[in-house]
Design a protein around this motif. Structure first.
Motif, PDB file in Angstrom:
ATOM      1  N   GLN A  60       0.861  -1.237   0.108  1.00 49.68           N
ATOM      2  CA  GLN A  60      -0.133   0.092  -0.053  1.00 49.68           C
ATOM      3  C   GLN A  60       0.723   1.188   0.008  1.00 49.68           C
ATOM      4  OE1 GLN A  60      -3.689   0.199   2.692  1.00 49.68           O
ATOM      5  NE2 GLN A  60      -2.605   1.397   3.865  1.00 49.68           N
ATOM      6  N   THR A  61       0.451   2.180  -0.748  1.00 49.71           N
ATOM      7  CA  THR A  61       1.019   3.595  -0.742  1.00 49.71           C
ATOM      8  C   THR A  61       0.233   4.321   0.205  1.00 49.71           C
ATOM      9  OG1 THR A  61      -0.202   4.247  -2.743  1.00 49.71           O
ATOM     10  CG2 THR A  61       1.949   3.478  -3.124  1.00 49.71           C
ATOM     11  N   ALA A  79      -1.437  -0.369 -12.398  1.00 45.34           N
ATOM     12  CA  ALA A  79      -2.138  -1.686 -12.955  1.00 45.34           C
ATOM     13  C   ALA A  79      -0.832  -2.866 -12.933  1.00 45.34           C
ATOM     14  CB  ALA A  79      -2.698  -1.413 -14.522  1.00 45.34           C
ATOM     15  N   THR A  80       0.218  -2.421 -13.441  1.00 46.84           N
ATOM     16  CA  THR A  80       1.194  -3.439 -13.629  1.00 46.84           C
ATOM     17  C   THR A  80       1.607  -3.777 -11.949  1.00 46.84           C
ATOM     18  OG1 THR A  80       2.206  -2.250 -15.504  1.00 46.84           O
ATOM     19  CG2 THR A  80       3.697  -3.703 -14.149  1.00 46.84           C
ATOM     20  N   LEU A  81       1.680  -3.019 -11.073  1.00 45.73           N
ATOM     21  CA  LEU A  81       1.885  -3.337  -9.649  1.00 45.73           C
ATOM     22  C   LEU A  81       0.716  -4.316  -9.053  1.00 45.73           C
ATOM     23  CD1 LEU A  81       3.634  -3.549  -7.080  1.00 45.73           C
ATOM     24  CD2 LEU A  81       2.616  -0.995  -6.645  1.00 45.73           C
ATOM     25  N   ASP A  82      -0.453  -3.899  -9.413  1.00 45.50           N
ATOM     26  CA  ASP A  82      -1.625  -4.958  -9.036  1.00 45.50           C
ATOM     27  C   ASP A  82      -1.407  -6.181  -9.510  1.00 45.50           C
ATOM     28  OD1 ASP A  82      -3.990  -5.037  -7.467  1.00 45.50           O
ATOM     29  OD2 ASP A  82      -4.902  -5.419  -9.446  1.00 45.50           O
ATOM     30  N   ARG A  83      -1.046  -6.279 -10.896  1.00 46.97           N
ATOM     31  CA  ARG A  83      -0.834  -7.534 -11.647  1.00 46.97           C
ATOM     32  C   ARG A  83       0.119  -8.518 -11.103  1.00 46.97           C
ATOM     33  NH1 ARG A  83      -2.649  -8.425 -16.968  1.00 46.97           N
ATOM     34  NH2 ARG A  83      -2.555 -10.745 -17.288  1.00 46.97           N
ATOM     35  N   PHE A  89      -2.377  -5.143  -4.079  1.00 44.95           N
ATOM     36  CA  PHE A  89      -1.874  -3.648  -4.122  1.00 44.95           C
ATOM     37  C   PHE A  89      -3.164  -2.897  -3.835  1.00 44.95           C
ATOM     38  CE2 PHE A  89      -1.155   0.370  -6.646  1.00 44.95           C
ATOM     39  CZ  PHE A  89      -0.404   0.910  -5.757  1.00 44.95           C
ATOM     40  N   THR A  90      -2.900  -1.604  -2.913  1.00 44.15           N
ATOM     41  CA  THR A  90      -3.983  -0.881  -2.410  1.00 44.15           C
ATOM     42  C   THR A  90      -3.346   0.481  -2.811  1.00 44.15           C
ATOM     43  OG1 THR A  90      -5.018  -1.987  -0.789  1.00 44.15           O
ATOM     44  CG2 THR A  90      -5.021   0.450  -0.640  1.00 44.15           C
ATOM     45  N   LEU A  91      -3.900   1.438  -3.521  1.00 41.93           N
ATOM     46  CA  LEU A  91      -3.274   2.913  -3.884  1.00 41.93           C
ATOM     47  C   LEU A  91      -3.805   3.968  -3.108  1.00 41.93           C
ATOM     48  CD1 LEU A  91      -1.873   4.745  -5.771  1.00 41.93           C
ATOM     49  CD2 LEU A  91      -3.913   4.861  -7.068  1.00 41.93           C
ATOM     50  N   PRO A 143      -5.505  -4.873 -14.668  1.00 42.05           N
ATOM     51  CA  PRO A 143      -5.026  -5.058 -13.316  1.00 42.05           C
ATOM     52  C   PRO A 143      -5.462  -6.538 -12.973  1.00 42.05           C
ATOM     53  CG  PRO A 143      -5.908  -3.076 -13.507  1.00 42.05           C
ATOM     54  CD  PRO A 143      -6.375  -3.501 -14.827  1.00 42.05           C
ATOM     55  N   ALA A 144      -4.936  -7.057 -11.993  1.00 40.84           N
ATOM     56  CA  ALA A 144      -5.681  -8.554 -11.427  1.00 40.84           C
ATOM     57  C   ALA A 144      -6.716  -8.064 -10.785  1.00 40.84           C
ATOM     58  CB  ALA A 144      -4.542  -9.081 -10.623  1.00 40.84           C
ATOM     59  N   THR A 145      -7.007  -7.160 -10.104  1.00 39.97           N
ATOM     60  CA  THR A 145      -8.168  -6.531  -9.286  1.00 39.97           C
ATOM     61  C   THR A 145      -9.132  -6.016 -10.649  1.00 39.97           C
ATOM     62  OG1 THR A 145      -6.960  -5.946  -7.507  1.00 39.97           O
ATOM     63  CG2 THR A 145      -9.199  -5.234  -7.324  1.00 39.97           C
ATOM     64  N   SER A 146     -10.521  -6.373 -10.453  1.00 40.00           N
ATOM     65  CA  SER A 146     -11.297  -6.103 -11.398  1.00 40.00           C
ATOM     66  C   SER A 146     -11.781  -4.581 -11.405  1.00 40.00           C
ATOM     67  CB  SER A 146     -12.716  -6.734 -11.435  1.00 40.00           C
ATOM     68  OG  SER A 146     -13.771  -6.392 -12.217  1.00 40.00           O
TER      69      SER A 146
END
Length: 283
Positions: A60-61, A79-83, A89-91, A143-146
């Motif tokens: 998380q940032t 998106a890359t970091l989530d993937r 990942f939480t922004l 992203p991996a998260t929809s």
């Protein structure tokens, strides 16, 4: 309630070891702050490295200063970091308050809030796989998260609270004790209802901590003063550092009582023994 661990910034070379230890413990999240004109590691690059060193813990940032970033590149990086992290990942996102960061990035300090308001629809559009704009195709990866990574807004101004209802998934509150944070949490919930959002916002609190010998605690206070020197409140923030197990436990319980879903224990000392000491509390 979940307990997260905020990472120190004074020795980036240690962060892989911090992350590996935290990943085997009770912590829910690793958090990392953002500045441009400061001696801190860039958070998205750093968290990408930590994603490869961990398998369970979220990243998380807290909070990323979005207006100093190019929006299209920020969409691609997040998106890359989530993937890469498998959706961990939480922004955490905000406008920042340091003029030198804005000067270095070439943006207008007084328009940074409006800039963030313009960025959010573009980020959401990009994460959903739609074209970035007229005459521009989509920007991957998906992203991996929809719909894109979880977004938490940080800040104290009414505009920051409003953004939770308009664009966000929750709120990240830092640098305030529970008795003052309670009002912000209730404001966030009211804005959530105002925009007729389903469910409830996620509420995250952050508290500054350091445990161990006097030298470790003093190092932490020095690092806090250095970071907050611009604000005129550096001594006040440093004096609010929690340095005993009892004080930390009481703060966590108080945040739980006002509805926090997670408390981030932000550690300002790079002494890696902090991970074990704080893990004992979190368990």
């Amino acid at each position: 309630m979940k307990i997260g661990l905020g990472l120190p910034i004074d020795d980036p070379a240690l962060l892989l070891s911090w992350a590996r230890r935290a990943d085997t413990g009770p912590f829910s999240t690793l958090g990392l702050l953002d500045r441009l004109v400061f001696d801190n590691p860039e958070p998205l690059i750093t968290l990408a490295a930590l994603a490869g060193a961990t398998s369970r813990i979220r990243l998380q940032t807290e909070v990323l200063i979005a207006p100093v970033h190019n929006t299209a590149m920020l969409a691609k990086q997040t998106a890359t970091l989530d993937r890469l992290s498998g959706g961990r990942f939480t922004l955490g996102i905000g406008v920042g308050g340091r003029e030198d960061d804005c000067l270095a990035a070439g943006i207008d300090m007084h328009r940074r809030g409006r800039r963030l308001d313009e960025q959010m629809p573009l980020l959401r559009r990009t994460w959903s796989g739609e074209p970035y704009g007229e005459g521009i195709g989509s920007i991957g990866p998906v992203p991996a998260t929809s719909g894109g990574p979880e977004v938490l807004f940080g800040g104290f101004a009414p505009a920051a609270i409003e953004r939770v209802g308009r664009f966000g998934d929750g709120f990240l509150g830092a640098a305030l004790p529970p008795q003052f944070m309670a009002g912000l949490f209730r404001d966030v919930e009211a804005v959530w209802e105002k925009y007729d959002r389903p469910g409830r916002p996620r509420l995250v609190a952050q508290v500054n901590v350091a445990l161990g010998p006097a030298s470790t605690v003093e190092q932490a206070r020095h690092n806090i003063r250095d970071y907050y020197d611009f604000s005129g409140r550096a001594d006040h923030v440093a004096n609010g550092l929690l340095t005993t197990p009892k004080g930390i436990r009481e703060a966590v319980r108080a945040f739980q009582d006002i509805g926090a879903d997670e408390v981030m224990l932000y550690c300002w000392s790079s002494d890696i023994d902090q991970v074990g000491l704080l893990a004992d509390l979190a368990e």
